[in-house]
Write a protein that holds these residues in place. Structure first.
Motif, mmCIF file in Angstrom:
data_model
loop_
_atom_site.group_PDB
_atom_site.id
_atom_site.type_symbol
_atom_site.label_atom_id
_atom_site.label_comp_id
_atom_site.label_asym_id
_atom_site.label_seq_id
_atom_site.Cartn_x
_atom_site.Cartn_y
_atom_site.Cartn_z
ATOM 1 N N MET A 1 28.304 45.737 6.083
ATOM 2 C CA MET A 1 27.470 47.130 6.331
ATOM 3 C C MET A 1 28.980 47.260 6.723
ATOM 4 N N ARG A 2 28.934 49.014 7.294
ATOM 5 C CA ARG A 2 30.246 49.071 8.073
ATOM 6 C C ARG A 2 30.313 48.946 9.403
ATOM 7 N N ILE A 3 31.163 48.370 10.323
ATOM 8 C CA ILE A 3 30.397 48.418 11.040
ATOM 9 C C ILE A 3 31.769 49.223 12.692
ATOM 10 N N LEU A 4 31.969 49.848 13.069
ATOM 11 C CA LEU A 4 32.858 49.848 14.562
ATOM 12 C C LEU A 4 32.546 49.428 16.185
ATOM 13 N N LEU A 5 33.788 48.792 16.286
ATOM 14 C CA LEU A 5 33.687 47.967 17.019
ATOM 15 C C LEU A 5 34.823 48.618 18.370
ATOM 16 N N ILE A 6 34.389 49.116 19.124
ATOM 17 C CA ILE A 6 35.198 49.955 20.517
ATOM 18 C C ILE A 6 34.682 49.363 21.819
ATOM 19 N N HIS A 7 36.158 48.687 21.798
ATOM 20 C CA HIS A 7 36.151 47.685 23.108
ATOM 21 C C HIS A 7 37.875 48.592 24.045
ATOM 22 N N ASN A 8 37.809 48.584 25.516
ATOM 23 C CA ASN A 8 38.013 48.534 26.514
ATOM 24 C C ASN A 8 39.422 47.559 27.056
ATOM 25 N N ARG A 9 40.949 47.037 26.514
ATOM 26 C CA ARG A 9 40.568 45.627 27.315
ATOM 27 C C ARG A 9 41.754 45.797 28.349
ATOM 28 N N TYR A 10 40.774 44.248 28.756
ATOM 29 C CA TYR A 10 41.736 44.570 30.370
ATOM 30 C C TYR A 10 43.640 44.064 30.880
ATOM 31 N N THR A 11 43.606 44.814 31.987
ATOM 32 C CA THR A 11 45.106 44.128 32.268
ATOM 33 C C THR A 11 45.228 42.318 32.087
ATOM 34 N N GLN A 12 44.236 42.045 32.438
ATOM 35 C CA GLN A 12 45.042 40.333 31.991
ATOM 36 C C GLN A 12 43.367 40.028 30.993
ATOM 37 N N PRO A 13 44.738 39.654 30.518
ATOM 38 C CA PRO A 13 43.401 38.944 29.370
ATOM 39 C C PRO A 13 41.888 38.282 29.449
ATOM 40 N N GLY A 14 40.715 38.412 29.814
ATOM 41 C CA GLY A 14 39.482 37.465 29.846
ATOM 42 C C GLY A 14 38.553 37.392 28.585
ATOM 43 N N GLY A 15 37.493 36.471 29.126
ATOM 44 C CA GLY A 15 36.160 36.042 28.036
ATOM 45 C C GLY A 15 35.954 37.404 26.918
ATOM 46 N N GLU A 16 36.057 38.656 28.038
ATOM 47 C CA GLU A 16 35.371 39.764 27.500
ATOM 48 C C GLU A 16 35.957 40.208 26.028
ATOM 49 N N ASP A 17 37.405 39.838 26.708
ATOM 50 C CA ASP A 17 38.668 40.243 25.322
ATOM 51 C C ASP A 17 38.555 39.279 24.207
ATOM 52 N N ALA A 18 37.650 37.834 24.611
ATOM 53 C CA ALA A 18 37.611 36.664 23.579
ATOM 54 C C ALA A 18 36.307 37.359 22.751
ATOM 55 N N VAL A 19 35.348 37.559 23.597
ATOM 56 C CA VAL A 19 34.419 37.093 22.994
ATOM 57 C C VAL A 19 34.383 38.566 21.343
ATOM 58 N N PHE A 20 34.730 40.190 21.714
ATOM 59 C CA PHE A 20 35.047 40.464 21.453
ATOM 60 C C PHE A 20 35.734 40.397 20.267
ATOM 61 N N GLU A 21 37.037 39.911 20.489
ATOM 62 C CA GLU A 21 37.603 39.149 18.728
ATOM 63 C C GLU A 21 36.381 38.051 18.481
ATOM 64 N N ALA A 22 36.086 37.308 18.954
ATOM 65 C CA ALA A 22 35.485 36.052 18.486
ATOM 66 C C ALA A 22 33.950 37.181 17.226
ATOM 67 N N GLU A 23 33.646 37.797 17.635
ATOM 68 C CA GLU A 23 32.633 39.011 17.418
ATOM 69 C C GLU A 23 33.205 39.427 16.158
ATOM 70 N N ARG A 24 34.137 40.240 15.966
ATOM 71 C CA ARG A 24 34.855 40.626 15.244
ATOM 72 C C ARG A 24 35.446 39.410 13.799
ATOM 73 N N ALA A 25 35.770 38.316 14.005
ATOM 74 C CA ALA A 25 35.912 37.466 12.917
ATOM 75 C C ALA A 25 35.019 36.884 12.149
ATOM 76 N N LEU A 26 33.940 36.987 13.402
ATOM 77 C CA LEU A 26 32.644 36.364 12.849
ATOM 78 C C LEU A 26 31.371 38.142 11.923
ATOM 79 N N LEU A 27 31.955 38.927 12.166
ATOM 80 C CA LEU A 27 31.579 40.131 11.387
ATOM 81 C C LEU A 27 31.959 39.981 9.840
#
Length: 390
Positions: A1-27
């Motif tokens: 499957m071809r998947i486009l992941l879209i994310h807006n990082r926060y000024t201070q890195p947080g949990g959402e940024d970590a989850v985005f990277e974890a799901e990208r790596a898993l896929l």
């Protein structure tokens, strides 16, 4: 499957940024072709405030760049994590105009609360939930303590609610807990499109021996995390060492109060993930006294993966994740005495502590592994694709 992941990082890195990277790596590990479209709020420095406010509601620049990327990569599904501030919900319109399915993970409560936390003045607040225009949040300056900045968020929510964006431009939403699913449904997000999929921990760190002889707190040192309650509770917990991992606006205050009160606590500052997991493997109990609903604290899943029982507030996601009497114990939010009594009771019963740790580990294996998460995520993608085709 071809998947486009879209994310807006926060000024201070947080949990959402970590989850985005974890799901990208898993896929990617599972063999999918993953393309990312990432913006960063750090780029707002020096930008005209009025221009930034307008683009938070509708960014034409995002639309142009995203259209070119989609034409080049031709994804099968587009998965949004965060659009605030620079991407904006205008991106949904571009994706749908090109006939593609849209999935949106609801990491926080911004669609129903301008402050994103459902919290005001140190207490749970749901005043804006269900309002077409969440004006109370702007009046109280619920985001960053600023009425002007909160008004930008409120305007974004109100405009897109009026346009029907949340109903017409997103095929599937992902809530992290059942508690969150209900709150979003009450706030106007189509209930039949919200799936529940928690966060996960990967790789599996394995269970620890838990013979370090200390309690552990891991998190941001800020009011919503209940750190004042934590410190007050520890004044009455002589003989139970506490290690605090994390940093934040209340660190100075906490260190001063700990010195003045003679509290047995070690402030360790920020630590890398590997060291946090090592500390979890040695700790006897994790303390999680948040006074807001939380999204899905990965810290809790990490503790479970390490076989570490949790003492947490009986509130929101915490009360859903931590099964009272099985994987940990719950106490009334903000009740320092109740927290102290709960920790003392568990600390004094080593056998019960070990049993809860084993149950926590079992809960991780059943719900919060990468494999379990992947199956849920792919099912949601298939639903979104079918919905878009229909």
């Amino acid at each position: 499957m071809r998947i486009l992941l879209i994310h807006n990082r926060y000024t201070q890195p947080g949990g959402e940024d970590a989850v985005f990277e974890a799901e990208r790596a898993l896929l990617e590990r599972m063999g999918h072709r993953v393309v990312t479209f990432v913006e960063d709020n750090a780029r707002l420095d020096g930008v005209n405030p009025l221009k930034a406010a307008v683009e938070a509601v509708w960014s034409r620049e995002t639309q142009r760049r995203l259209k070119r990327l989609i034409e080049k990569t031709r994804p099968d599904v587009v998965h949004f994590h965060n659009t605030f501030l620079r991407i904006s919900p205008a991106a949904y319109y571009t994706v749908k105009a090109m006939g593609l399915p849209v999935v949106q993970t609801l990491h926080n409560y911004r669609l129903v609360c301008p402050g994103a936390l459902l919290m005001r003045d140190g207490r749970v607040c749901e005043t804006c939930v269900g309002r077409k225009v969440p004006w109370p949040g702007a009046v109280h300056g619920c985001w960053r303590g600023s009425r002007a900045q909160t008004a930008v968020v409120a305007a974004m929510v109100a405009v897109h609610r009026a346009l029907g964006t949340w109903e017409r431009k997103v095929d599937r939403y992902i809530a992290l807990t059942e508690v969150a699913r209900r709150r979003f449904a009450e706030g106007g997000v189509p209930a039949d499109r919200i799936a529940v999929k928690p966060n996960f921990v990967d790789p599996d760190p394995g269970a620890g021996a838990h013979d370090g002889g200390y309690a552990l707190f891991v998190g941001r040192l800020s009011a919503e995390k209940g750190v004042r309650t934590l410190l007050e509770a520890w004044k009455g917990l002589r003989g139970i060492p506490l290690r605090v991992v994390g940093d934040g606006p209340l660190r100075g205050e906490m260190e001063e109060r700990a010195r003045d009160g003679g509290v047995e606590v070690e402030f360790m500052g920020r630590r890398g993930r590997e060291e946090v997991l090592r500390l979890m493997k040695d700790a006897r109990v994790l303390v999680f006294p948040s006074v807001w609903y939380e999204g899905f604290p990965v810290t809790l899943a990490e503790a479970f993966a390490c076989g570490l029982p949790v003492v947490a507030s009986r509130l929101g996601a915490m009360a859903e994740i931590v099964e009272d009497g099985r994987t940990g114990l719950l106490f009334k939010p903000g009740d320092a005495q109740g927290l102290a009594e709960t920790v003392a009771a568990l600390w004094g019963d080593r056998r019960r502590c070990e049993e809860m740790g084993r149950e926590a580990r079992s809960a991780y294996l059943a719900r919060y592994t990468a494999d379990a998460n992947y199956e849920r995520l792919m099912a949601i993608y298939r639903q979104a694709i079918a919905e878009a085709r229909a």
